[in-house]
Design an enzyme around this catalytic site. Structure first.
Site, mmCIF file in Angstrom:
data_model
loop_
_atom_site.group_PDB
_atom_site.id
_atom_site.type_symbol
_atom_site.label_atom_id
_atom_site.label_comp_id
_atom_site.label_asym_id
_atom_site.label_seq_id
_atom_site.Cartn_x
_atom_site.Cartn_y
_atom_site.Cartn_z
ATOM 1 N N ASN A 138 -64.003 -12.514 -18.674
ATOM 2 C CA ASN A 138 -64.671 -12.646 -17.362
ATOM 3 C C ASN A 138 -64.555 -14.075 -16.839
ATOM 4 O O ASN A 138 -64.427 -14.290 -15.631
ATOM 5 C CB ASN A 138 -66.132 -12.219 -17.453
ATOM 6 C CG ASN A 138 -66.293 -10.724 -17.349
ATOM 7 O OD1 ASN A 138 -66.136 -10.149 -16.280
ATOM 8 N ND2 ASN A 138 -66.572 -10.066 -18.473
ATOM 9 N N MET A 177 -74.355 -15.324 -25.301
ATOM 10 C CA MET A 177 -75.196 -14.511 -26.171
ATOM 11 C C MET A 177 -76.560 -15.135 -26.472
ATOM 12 O O MET A 177 -77.094 -14.957 -27.561
ATOM 13 C CB MET A 177 -74.453 -14.215 -27.476
ATOM 14 C CG MET A 177 -73.127 -13.498 -27.276
ATOM 15 S SD MET A 177 -73.318 -11.976 -26.348
ATOM 16 C CE MET A 177 -73.978 -10.940 -27.643
ATOM 17 N N ARG A 178 -77.093 -15.873 -25.522
ATOM 18 C CA ARG A 178 -78.431 -16.447 -25.720
ATOM 19 C C ARG A 178 -79.267 -16.220 -24.477
ATOM 20 O O ARG A 178 -78.734 -16.138 -23.367
ATOM 21 C CB ARG A 178 -78.336 -17.950 -25.983
ATOM 22 C CG ARG A 178 -77.655 -18.293 -27.298
ATOM 23 C CD ARG A 178 -77.431 -19.777 -27.402
ATOM 24 N NE ARG A 178 -76.640 -20.103 -28.569
ATOM 25 C CZ ARG A 178 -77.141 -20.501 -29.745
ATOM 26 N NH1 ARG A 178 -78.453 -20.656 -29.886
ATOM 27 N NH2 ARG A 178 -76.352 -20.757 -30.759
ATOM 28 N N ILE A 179 -80.564 -16.148 -24.690
ATOM 29 C CA ILE A 179 -81.470 -15.959 -23.559
ATOM 30 C C ILE A 179 -81.810 -17.332 -22.988
ATOM 31 O O ILE A 179 -82.222 -18.231 -23.726
ATOM 32 C CB ILE A 179 -82.734 -15.214 -24.018
ATOM 33 C CG1 ILE A 179 -82.327 -13.820 -24.495
ATOM 34 C CG2 ILE A 179 -83.758 -15.122 -22.904
ATOM 35 C CD1 ILE A 179 -83.327 -13.179 -25.400
ATOM 36 N N HIS A 203 -73.270 -7.285 -16.999
ATOM 37 C CA HIS A 203 -73.657 -6.422 -18.115
ATOM 38 C C HIS A 203 -72.778 -5.163 -18.094
ATOM 39 O O HIS A 203 -72.572 -4.561 -17.042
ATOM 40 C CB HIS A 203 -75.139 -6.037 -17.976
ATOM 41 C CG HIS A 203 -75.627 -5.228 -19.130
ATOM 42 N ND1 HIS A 203 -75.850 -5.778 -20.372
ATOM 43 C CD2 HIS A 203 -75.903 -3.903 -19.239
ATOM 44 C CE1 HIS A 203 -76.254 -4.831 -21.199
ATOM 45 N NE2 HIS A 203 -76.300 -3.683 -20.543
ATOM 46 N N ASP A 206 -81.625 -8.553 -19.127
ATOM 47 C CA ASP A 206 -80.894 -7.613 -18.257
ATOM 48 C C ASP A 206 -81.818 -6.909 -17.256
ATOM 49 O O ASP A 206 -81.622 -5.723 -16.954
ATOM 50 C CB ASP A 206 -80.139 -6.571 -19.111
ATOM 51 C CG ASP A 206 -79.157 -7.212 -20.079
ATOM 52 O OD1 ASP A 206 -78.568 -8.250 -19.729
ATOM 53 O OD2 ASP A 206 -78.992 -6.685 -21.196
HETATM 54 C C1 GRF Z 1 -68.575 -8.361 -21.225
HETATM 55 O O1 GRF Z 1 -68.482 -7.000 -21.535
HETATM 56 C C2 GRF Z 1 -69.837 -8.640 -20.451
HETATM 57 O O2 GRF Z 1 -70.213 -7.580 -19.622
HETATM 58 C C3 GRF Z 1 -70.862 -8.849 -21.534
HETATM 59 O O3 GRF Z 1 -70.175 -9.543 -22.544
HETATM 60 C C4 GRF Z 1 -68.784 -9.211 -22.463
HETATM 61 C C5 GRF Z 1 -68.050 -10.510 -22.378
HETATM 62 O O4 GRF Z 1 -66.659 -10.327 -22.415
HETATM 63 N N1 GRF Z 1 -72.014 -9.548 -21.038
HETATM 64 P P1 GRF Z 1 -65.716 -11.517 -22.085
HETATM 65 O O5 GRF Z 1 -66.044 -12.642 -23.080
HETATM 66 O O6 GRF Z 1 -65.944 -11.953 -20.684
HETATM 67 O O7 GRF Z 1 -64.315 -11.013 -22.297
#
Ligand code: GRF
Length: 207
Positions: free
Chosen positions: A17, A95-97, A114, A150
Site C-alpha cells: 500500500n 501493526m500498533r495502536i 483495513h 478499526d
Molecule cells: C493490508 O492488507 C492492509 O489492509 C492491512 O495490512 C495489510 C498491509 O499490506 N492493514 P501492505 O504492507 O500494504 O502490503
C-alpha cells in the site's frame, strides 16, 4: 487545503500500500507527495521500497509492547512529521495502536486501510475471519482513525466477491488489488478538501 499536500506513511511489513500511494504521488496530476515513511522495525519490506523510490524513511523505536507504542515514540514521530511538512498520516499495515501526541496533533488527519468491509471483521486476519464466517462479499475500507480499533468514520469501501474455492491467499490478493485503488482515491479526496466528517459519517463533496 489546496494544491499538493504532504503525507507521512506508517508501515510495519510488506509495504504494497505504501508503494501504491508513493506511485500515485509520483504522478504529476496527483495532489499529494510522500514526505516520509516511518516503520517500527528494520525488517519491514516498505523500507526497501522507500529506498528504491528515493523517499526518506525512519525506523522508529516504538517500544517492545506488541501492538502499542510508547508516548515518547508518538511524540517523536509527530514532531518528525511536522518538521517534514506532513498534513496527512496514512497507516498502511502499521501493526500498533496509535496514541498520545500523534493522535492529538493529527486529529482528523490520520487514515487507515483495513482488508474487510467494516464494521465486519475488525482486527487481525480479517480475510480469514470473512472466509470462516461465510460471507459472499468482502472488500476493503479506508477510514479515519479514532481511539478504537478499526472503528473510525468510513471514507471509502470497495467490494469483492468471495468464491467457494477461495483460500485466505486468493481472497487477500483480490482484496489487495482494491486496496491499491481505494487508498490513493481517499488521499486524493482529502487533498482536494472534499471530505467532511459529520458524526460517524464522512460526506464527500461533489461526489
Ligand atoms: C493490508 O492488507 C492492509 O489492509 C492491512 O495490512 C495489510 C498491509 O499490506 N492493514 P501492505 O504492507 O500494504 O502490503
Amino acid at each position: 487545503m489546496t494544491g499538493s499536500i504532504g503525507i507521512g506513511v506508517m508501515a510495519s511489513g510488506r509495504g504494497s500500500n505504501f508503494r501504491s500511494l508513493a506511485e500515485h504521488c509520483a504522478l504529476e496530476s496527483f495532489p499529494a507527495e510522500v514526505k516520509l515513511l516511518v516503520v517500527d522495525n528494520d525488517e519491514a519490506g516498505a523500507l526497501k521500497i522507500a529506498e528504491d523510490l528515493n523517499i526518506p524513511s525512519v525506523v522508529a523505536d516504538c517500544g517492545n509492547k506488541r501492538g502499542s507504542m510508547t508516548a515518547e515514540s508518538s511524540e517523536r514521530i509527530s514532531a518528525l512529521f511536522n518538521d517534514e511538512g506532513v498534513d496527512l498520516v496514512c497507516l498502511a499495515g502499521f501493526m500498533r495502536i496509535l496514541k498520545g501526541s500523534l493522535m492529538e496533533d493529527y486529529s482528523g488527519r490520520i487514515m487507515n486501510i483495513h482488508p474487510a468491509l467494516l464494521p465486519s471483521f475488525k482486527g487481525l486476519n480479517a480475510q480469514k475471519q470473512a472466509l470462516e464466517y461465510g460471507v459472499r462479499f468482502s472488500g476493503c475500507t479506508v477510514h479515519f482513525v479514532d481511539k478504537g480499533i478499526d472503528t473510525g468514520p468510513i471514507i471509502l469501501q470497495k467490494v469483492v466477491p468471495v468464491y467457494q474455492d477461495d483460500s485466505e491467499d486468493s481472497l487477500s490478493s483480490r482484496i489487495l488489488a482494491e486496496e491499491h485503488r481505494a487508498y490513493p482515491e481517499a488521499v486524493r479526496l482529502f487533498a482536494q478538501s472534499r471530505l467532511k466528517i459529520s458524526g460517524r459519517r464522512v460526506l464527500i463533496e461533489n461526489e
